[in-house]
Design a protein around this motif. Sequence first.
Motif, PDB file in Angstrom:
ATOM      1  N   HIS A  59       0.798  -1.227   0.000  1.00  0.00           N
ATOM      2  CA  HIS A  59       0.000   0.000   0.000  1.00  0.00           C
ATOM      3  C   HIS A  59       0.836   1.286   0.000  1.00  0.00           C
ATOM      4  CE1 HIS A  59      -3.349   2.679   0.764  1.00  0.00           C
ATOM      5  NE2 HIS A  59      -2.695   3.168   1.797  1.00  0.00           N
ATOM      6  N   TRP A  60       1.782   1.403   0.933  1.00  0.00           N
ATOM      7  CA  TRP A  60       2.421   2.692   1.192  1.00  0.00           C
ATOM      8  C   TRP A  60       3.385   3.211   0.118  1.00  0.00           C
ATOM      9  CZ3 TRP A  60      -0.168   5.816   3.770  1.00  0.00           C
ATOM     10  CH2 TRP A  60      -1.005   5.364   4.792  1.00  0.00           C
ATOM     11  N   PRO A  61       4.019   2.377  -0.692  1.00  0.00           N
ATOM     12  CA  PRO A  61       4.921   2.951  -1.700  1.00  0.00           C
ATOM     13  C   PRO A  61       4.234   3.901  -2.684  1.00  0.00           C
ATOM     14  CG  PRO A  61       5.428   0.654  -1.393  1.00  0.00           C
ATOM     15  CD  PRO A  61       4.153   0.926  -0.629  1.00  0.00           C
ATOM     16  N   THR A  62       2.947   3.695  -2.945  1.00  0.00           N
ATOM     17  CA  THR A  62       2.237   4.550  -3.911  1.00  0.00           C
ATOM     18  C   THR A  62       0.984   5.188  -3.311  1.00  0.00           C
ATOM     19  OG1 THR A  62       0.970   2.654  -4.742  1.00  0.00           O
ATOM     20  CG2 THR A  62       3.056   3.179  -5.875  1.00  0.00           C
ATOM     21  N   GLY A  68      -7.747  10.839  -4.027  1.00  0.00           N
ATOM     22  CA  GLY A  68      -8.349  11.071  -2.717  1.00  0.00           C
ATOM     23  C   GLY A  68      -7.402  10.923  -1.547  1.00  0.00           C
ATOM     24  N   ALA A  69      -6.107  10.737  -1.809  1.00  0.00           N
ATOM     25  CA  ALA A  69      -5.148  10.634  -0.698  1.00  0.00           C
ATOM     26  C   ALA A  69      -5.174  11.934   0.103  1.00  0.00           C
ATOM     27  CB  ALA A  69      -3.746  10.361  -1.221  1.00  0.00           C
ATOM     28  N   TYR A  76       2.624  10.476   5.366  1.00  0.00           N
ATOM     29  CA  TYR A  76       3.023   9.169   5.886  1.00  0.00           C
ATOM     30  C   TYR A  76       3.719   8.360   4.799  1.00  0.00           C
ATOM     31  CZ  TYR A  76       2.903   4.718   8.321  1.00  0.00           C
ATOM     32  OH  TYR A  76       3.267   3.551   8.931  1.00  0.00           O
ATOM     33  N   ALA A  77       3.154   8.342   3.594  1.00  0.00           N
ATOM     34  CA  ALA A  77       3.744   7.574   2.496  1.00  0.00           C
ATOM     35  C   ALA A  77       5.169   8.046   2.214  1.00  0.00           C
ATOM     36  CB  ALA A  77       2.876   7.689   1.248  1.00  0.00           C
ATOM     37  N   ARG A  78       5.376   9.351   2.191  1.00  0.00           N
ATOM     38  CA  ARG A  78       6.713   9.895   1.950  1.00  0.00           C
ATOM     39  C   ARG A  78       7.667   9.476   3.065  1.00  0.00           C
ATOM     40  NH1 ARG A  78       9.270  13.573   4.322  1.00  0.00           N
ATOM     41  NH2 ARG A  78       7.456  14.509   5.292  1.00  0.00           N
ATOM     42  N   VAL A  95      13.115  -7.477  -2.135  1.00  0.00           N
ATOM     43  CA  VAL A  95      12.445  -6.304  -1.571  1.00  0.00           C
ATOM     44  C   VAL A  95      12.890  -5.119  -2.421  1.00  0.00           C
ATOM     45  CG1 VAL A  95      12.228  -7.214   0.781  1.00  0.00           C
ATOM     46  CG2 VAL A  95      14.293  -5.972   0.126  1.00  0.00           C
ATOM     47  N   ASP A  96      12.155  -4.019  -2.326  1.00  0.00           N
ATOM     48  CA  ASP A  96      12.522  -2.874  -3.139  1.00  0.00           C
ATOM     49  C   ASP A  96      12.494  -1.605  -2.303  1.00  0.00           C
ATOM     50  OD1 ASP A  96       9.806  -2.634  -2.788  1.00  0.00           O
ATOM     51  OD2 ASP A  96       9.294  -2.808  -4.889  1.00  0.00           O
ATOM     52  N   GLY A  97      12.809  -0.514  -2.963  1.00  0.00           N
ATOM     53  CA  GLY A  97      12.832   0.762  -2.261  1.00  0.00           C
ATOM     54  C   GLY A  97      14.009   0.826  -1.299  1.00  0.00           C
TER      55      GLY A  97
END
Length: 187
Positions: A59-62, A68-69, A76-78, A95-97
Amino acid sequence: MRRLTFGMNVSLDGYTAAPGDDLGWGVPSDELFQWWSDRVGATGTALYGRRLWEAMSSHWPTADQQPGATPAEIEYARRWRDMPKVVFSSTTRTVDGNTRLVTGDAVAEITRLKAEDGGPMDIGGATLAAAAMRDGLIDEYAIVTHPVLVGGGTPFFTALDDWVELDLLETRTFPDGVVLTRYETRR
């Protein structure tokens, strides 16, 4: 030595997830969501077990790019993407990021990470945290208790061979009857 905190949402009867890994009871208020976001922003490294990693990374990477974010979700995502993460899993292959995978001895790696210089670490995922808890590696517990009884599921605490004495650091109430209690391990 780096500080290691285990913090999660918990049902009043002590579970981080209801049967079937149901987390629907732990939806945070805006105030609690901001508290979690601020924790992520202050975390030097997050340690994740496989299941929590899969939930968060799906969920959080994008999340900040979704229609509607909210501003809080975007922040939080950043913060989550920027935070260094270590995933402990014997079955995950990649894993990524801003994430590193550890497939070997979790307790040995957590012990090594604690001995390094750097900012505070958070550990998430009850199974991974249980291993750290049994080896006395957790310095602080941040228990965010929701007023719901789920009757079973994944327990926050694991069975221990010895008592762990704690000192209360903070209590705080949030909307909807949610209570934060933070405890430090007495050394």
